[in-house]
Scaffold this motif. Structure first.
Motif, short mmCIF file in Angstrom:
data_model
loop_
_atom_site.label_atom_id
_atom_site.label_comp_id
_atom_site.label_asym_id
_atom_site.label_seq_id
_atom_site.Cartn_x
_atom_site.Cartn_y
_atom_site.Cartn_z
N ILE A 52 -5.94 7.13 6.42
CA ILE A 52 -5.18 5.94 6.80
C ILE A 52 -4.71 5.18 5.56
CG2 ILE A 52 -7.17 4.37 6.98
CD1 ILE A 52 -5.78 3.28 9.55
N VAL A 53 -5.52 5.23 4.49
CA VAL A 53 -5.10 4.60 3.23
C VAL A 53 -3.94 5.36 2.62
CG1 VAL A 53 -5.82 3.99 0.90
CG2 VAL A 53 -7.40 3.66 2.80
N ARG A 54 -4.03 6.70 2.60
CA ARG A 54 -2.93 7.51 2.07
C ARG A 54 -1.63 7.24 2.81
NH1 ARG A 54 -6.39 11.81 2.66
NH2 ARG A 54 -4.95 12.84 4.12
N ARG A 55 -1.72 7.16 4.14
CA ARG A 55 -0.52 6.95 4.95
C ARG A 55 0.10 5.59 4.65
NH1 ARG A 55 2.79 9.20 6.21
NH2 ARG A 55 2.26 10.31 4.33
N GLY A 56 -0.74 4.57 4.53
CA GLY A 56 -0.22 3.24 4.23
C GLY A 56 0.44 3.17 2.87
N ILE A 57 -0.19 3.79 1.86
CA ILE A 57 0.39 3.80 0.52
C ILE A 57 1.68 4.62 0.50
CG2 ILE A 57 0.01 4.51 -1.87
CD1 ILE A 57 -3.01 4.07 -1.34
N ALA A 58 1.67 5.75 1.20
CA ALA A 58 2.86 6.60 1.24
C ALA A 58 4.05 5.86 1.84
CB ALA A 58 2.58 7.88 2.03
N GLU A 59 3.81 5.06 2.85
CA GLU A 59 4.89 4.28 3.46
C GLU A 59 5.48 3.29 2.46
OE1 GLU A 59 3.51 2.44 7.01
OE2 GLU A 59 3.35 4.32 8.12
N VAL A 60 4.60 2.67 1.66
CA VAL A 60 5.07 1.72 0.65
C VAL A 60 5.92 2.43 -0.40
CG1 VAL A 60 4.32 0.23 -1.25
CG2 VAL A 60 3.17 0.09 0.96
N ILE A 61 5.43 3.57 -0.88
CA ILE A 61 6.14 4.30 -1.94
C ILE A 61 7.46 4.86 -1.42
CG2 ILE A 61 6.03 6.27 -3.52
CD1 ILE A 61 4.20 3.92 -4.25
N ASP A 62 7.44 5.47 -0.25
CA ASP A 62 8.66 6.08 0.29
C ASP A 62 9.71 5.04 0.68
OD1 ASP A 62 8.24 8.81 0.02
OD2 ASP A 62 7.09 8.96 1.88
N ALA A 63 9.28 3.80 0.87
CA ALA A 63 10.24 2.75 1.21
C ALA A 63 11.10 2.36 0.01
CB ALA A 63 9.51 1.52 1.74
N ALA A 64 10.65 2.70 -1.20
CA ALA A 64 11.41 2.40 -2.42
C ALA A 64 12.46 3.49 -2.64
CB ALA A 64 10.47 2.31 -3.62
N ASP A 65 13.72 3.09 -2.88
CA ASP A 65 14.80 4.06 -3.04
C ASP A 65 14.59 4.99 -4.23
OD1 ASP A 65 16.11 3.11 -0.85
OD2 ASP A 65 17.49 1.83 -1.96
N ASP A 66 13.91 4.50 -5.27
CA ASP A 66 13.78 5.28 -6.49
C ASP A 66 12.43 5.97 -6.62
OD1 ASP A 66 12.48 2.87 -6.71
OD2 ASP A 66 13.05 2.50 -8.79
N LEU A 67 11.64 6.03 -5.54
CA LEU A 67 10.35 6.70 -5.55
C LEU A 67 10.24 7.59 -4.32
CD1 LEU A 67 8.06 3.64 -6.42
CD2 LEU A 67 8.87 5.39 -8.02
N THR A 68 9.50 8.69 -4.45
CA THR A 68 9.30 9.56 -3.30
C THR A 68 7.93 10.23 -3.39
OG1 THR A 68 10.20 11.41 -2.03
CG2 THR A 68 10.37 11.57 -4.41
N VAL A 69 7.25 10.35 -2.27
CA VAL A 69 5.95 11.01 -2.22
C VAL A 69 6.18 12.50 -2.00
CG1 VAL A 69 3.75 11.21 -0.99
CG2 VAL A 69 4.79 8.95 -1.34
#
Length: 217
Positions: free
Chosen positions: A19-36
């Motif tokens: 659940i922590v990974r999923r929450g962090i991934a959502e934050v990172i993927d929401a940034a246009d210049d970052l991708t998980v």
């Protein structure tokens, strides 16, 4: 939006709590210049997936089931010394920070920070900055994002972290489900978050203890 001239920073997230990974991934993927590009729960899994996906940056927790995030940093950087690394953890003591620095991490951030701060640190480290030693560098969570919450909202944050749905929270508090939804909307805004999964990730990170380095062999 990232382009070929300005490619997205490729991030691998290593944390043994899904659940922590999923929450962090959502934050990172929401940034246009970052991708998980990969996620992993163990040192072995991270080492294998890191070799396959070749991320630009490792975003690792300290405590994993089969070792530590520092083991991941050392293993991946042994093959690719240019890779960048950020430690994102619930351990706030100086032993943890010193161990991260020794392992080659470029930033040390507590899981209690706002999602936007995590993305900002990742972006800065991908760009070549090192934040471990800079005054006012990586956010460390001293500014508690729950400070502005009401007692009821704090209770709901805890129950979300326990995995309860809005209906279950309503039953626990003896209020209408619509009232819980209103509280969730309010606490998300106050915490600077967008989704319940990010609240759950914050709670999981906040429930950590103190880091203790393993004795030398």
């Amino acid at each position: 939006m990232a382009t070929d001239a300005h490619p997205a920073g490729r991030v691998m997230i290593v944390d043994d709590h899904e659940i922590v990974r999923r929450g962090i991934a959502e934050v990172i993927d929401a940034a246009d210049d970052l991708t998980v590009v990969a996620e992993a729960a163990t040192v072995a899994e991270a080492t294998r997936r890191g070799a396959l996906t070749r991320p630009d940056l490792l975003l690792v927790d300290l405590q994993l089931q089969d070792g530590t995030g520092l083991d991941v940093i050392r293993a991946v950087r042994a093959e690719r010394p240019e890779i960048r690394a950020v430690v994102l953890t619930a351990f706030s003591d100086e032993d943890a920070r010193a161990a991260a620095l020794e392992a080659g991490a470029h930033a040390f951030v507590l899981k209690t920070v706002r999602g936007a701060d995590i993305a900002a640190v990742v972006r800065a480290v991908v760009a070549g900055r090192t934040l471990l030693r800079e005054s006012g560098g990586a956010p460390t969570g001293a500014d508690d994002p729950t400070r502005a919450l009401t007692p009821t909202e704090r209770r709901i944050v805890t129950l979300i972290g326990d995995g309860l749905s809005n209906r279950e929270i309503a039953e626990s508090l003896g209020v209408a489900e619509k009232t819980v939804k209103n509280h969730v909307t309010s606490l998300l805004a106050k915490m600077g978050l967008q989704r319940r999964t990010q609240v759950a990730a914050w709670v999981a990170g906040h429930r950590g203890g103190h880091w203790r380095t393993a004795p030398a062999p």
